[in-house]
Design an enzyme around this catalytic site. Structure first.
Site, PDB file in Angstrom:
ATOM      1  N   ILE A  38      16.175  -5.992  18.314  1.00  0.00           N
ATOM      2  CA  ILE A  38      16.184  -6.297  16.881  1.00  0.00           C
ATOM      3  C   ILE A  38      16.347  -5.011  16.068  1.00  0.00           C
ATOM      4  O   ILE A  38      17.125  -4.963  15.108  1.00  0.00           O
ATOM      5  CB  ILE A  38      14.917  -7.083  16.474  1.00  0.00           C
ATOM      6  N   THR A  43       8.865  -7.184   9.644  1.00  0.00           N
ATOM      7  CA  THR A  43       9.254  -8.509  10.149  1.00  0.00           C
ATOM      8  C   THR A  43       8.829  -8.641  11.609  1.00  0.00           C
ATOM      9  O   THR A  43       9.309  -9.525  12.314  1.00  0.00           O
ATOM     10  CB  THR A  43      10.794  -8.700  10.064  1.00  0.00           C
ATOM     11  N   ARG A  57       5.146  -7.777  13.544  1.00  0.00           N
ATOM     12  CA  ARG A  57       3.839  -8.416  13.643  1.00  0.00           C
ATOM     13  C   ARG A  57       2.928  -7.797  12.590  1.00  0.00           C
ATOM     14  O   ARG A  57       2.905  -6.573  12.410  1.00  0.00           O
ATOM     15  CB  ARG A  57       3.216  -8.207  15.025  1.00  0.00           C
ATOM     16  N   GLU A  69      -2.571 -14.211  10.169  1.00  0.00           N
ATOM     17  CA  GLU A  69      -1.819 -15.409   9.766  1.00  0.00           C
ATOM     18  C   GLU A  69      -2.595 -16.678  10.082  1.00  0.00           C
ATOM     19  O   GLU A  69      -3.244 -16.727  11.122  1.00  0.00           O
ATOM     20  CB  GLU A  69      -0.474 -15.457  10.505  1.00  0.00           C
ATOM     21  N   HIS A 118       6.655 -15.840   7.411  1.00  0.00           N
ATOM     22  CA  HIS A 118       7.070 -15.667   8.812  1.00  0.00           C
ATOM     23  C   HIS A 118       8.307 -16.528   9.144  1.00  0.00           C
ATOM     24  O   HIS A 118       8.248 -17.444   9.968  1.00  0.00           O
ATOM     25  CB  HIS A 118       5.909 -16.017   9.762  1.00  0.00           C
TER      26      HIS A 118
HETATM   27  C1  DGY Z   1       8.930 -14.225  17.527  1.00  0.00           C
HETATM   28  O1  DGY Z   1       9.815 -14.841  18.137  1.00  0.00           O
HETATM   29  O2  DGY Z   1       8.097 -13.527  18.104  1.00  0.00           O
HETATM   30  C2  DGY Z   1       8.890 -14.370  16.046  1.00  0.00           C
HETATM   31  O3  DGY Z   1       7.843 -13.753  15.443  1.00  0.00           O
HETATM   32  C3  DGY Z   1       8.970 -15.820  15.648  1.00  0.00           C
HETATM   33  O4  DGY Z   1      10.292 -16.053  15.453  1.00  0.00           O
END
Ligand code: DGY
Length: 310
Positions: A148, A227, A229, A258, A276
């Site tokens: 990512i 984006t 954790r 959360e 999320h």
């Molecule tokens: C994951 O896949 O870990 C995300 O946080 C949820 O899409």
């Protein structure tokens, strides 16, 4: 037929695939099926710990429908011979897109501007209204250069951002060149990035990576985008640095506890807060469900899973 307990509502193609090897129960009945279940599709808001596993003595696989698996006690699964799988790759682009959407929304203050217009405050073009930060020419710092992180870096060039990164493992020279990304030490990333974007998994080493001390050392006027954790950041300390500096703003898609959000955050005008939704596109969620289902299908058929965690 083996029982498959799913905490999430599965799309039809995933249910059909699973029907070849078992009977799916859930999401309303997953918990009562645990005693018989041979496969579990968990959800990241519920810990899969030793206590839960003790209630599921027949379990052979925990198939996370997510790439992150910090909510699963891997040691407890290993001790019981339970396979754990996750869903890498299929959500990379959706999550990178969302990170960029959040970055742009945060730096250019889009939600605040839209709320102002909806509130009837728009008075026509005015020279000093709705000012945000500059993107072109700014430095994007990426913490965690996995799939990512790399997808986020790949999207930076068209916006004219310079990319620097810190990661557990350094990518190759060729990959750095292709991404236009420069390796730097954590201290440099922290203190010189105009936008710091987090893309690392939650582990004991990364928990509170941004603690009060490191948050206070971030570049004055910089932005934090998370984006990954929530627990990578000390959320209470984040409220303080958003109130009194050095941060200009934060864009968050994930939270430390959360679904709770630290109340101070909700009151801040320089925080953009999403629920999320990094992987929340129709196609991506279908692919995540299908990969989880394929992993279960293989394990219950006596084959190796496609994407094991361990
Ligand atoms: C994951 O896949 O870990 C995300 O946080 C949820 O899409």
């Amino acid at each position: 037929m083996p029982l498959i307990a799913s905490t999430v509502p599965l799309p039809d193609p995933a249910r059909q695939l699973l029907a070849e090897v078992g009977v799916v129960r859930g999401p309303e009945r997953w918990e009562e099926s645990l005693g018989e279940a041979e496969a579990l599709i968990p959800v990241l808001s519920k810990q899969v710990d030793a206590a839960l596993l003790d209630r599921a003595p027949r379990l052979r696989i925990v198939a996370c429908p997510t790439v992150g698996y910090d909510y699963v006690d891997l040691d407890a699964c290993r001790e019981r011979g339970i396979i754990v799988t996750h869903t890498p790759d299929v959500l990379t682009d959706a999550t990178a897109d969302l990170a960029w959407a959040l970055l742009l929304a945060t730096v250019r203050r889009l939600p605040q501007a839209e709320a102002s217009l909806r509130g009837g405050e728009f008075q026509g073009w005015r020279f000093r209204d709705y000012l945000g930060g500059d993107i072109t020419g700014a430095t994007l710092g990426i913490f965690g250069m996995g799939r990512i992180g790399q997808a986020v870096a790949r999207r930076a060039a068209p916006f004219g951002m310079r990319v620097q990164y810190t990661s557990r493992t350094r990518i190759s020279d060729a990959e750095e060149r292709a991404l236009g990304a420069e390796w730097v030490e954590w201290e440099t990333l922290l203190t010189t990035s105009d936008v710091l974007s987090l893309h690392a998994p939650l582990t004991p080493e990364t928990r509170h990576l941004l603690d009060p001390n490191s948050l206070r050392r971030m570049k004055t006027g910089s932005y934090l985008i998370n984006t990954a954790r929530g627990a990578l950041v000390d959320e209470a300390a984040l409220v303080e640095v958003l109130r009194s500096g050095p941060l200009a703003g934060a864009g968050l898609d994930v939270y430390e506890h959360e679904p709770e959000v630290t109340p101070g955050l909700l009151e801040l005008d320089n925080a953009v807060l999403l629920p999320h939704i990094g992987s929340a596109t129709r196609g991506t969620r279908m692919n995540m469900a299908m990969l989880a289902a394929r992993n279960i299908h293989r394990v219950l058929s006596g084959e190796l899973p496609l994407t094991p965690v361990m």
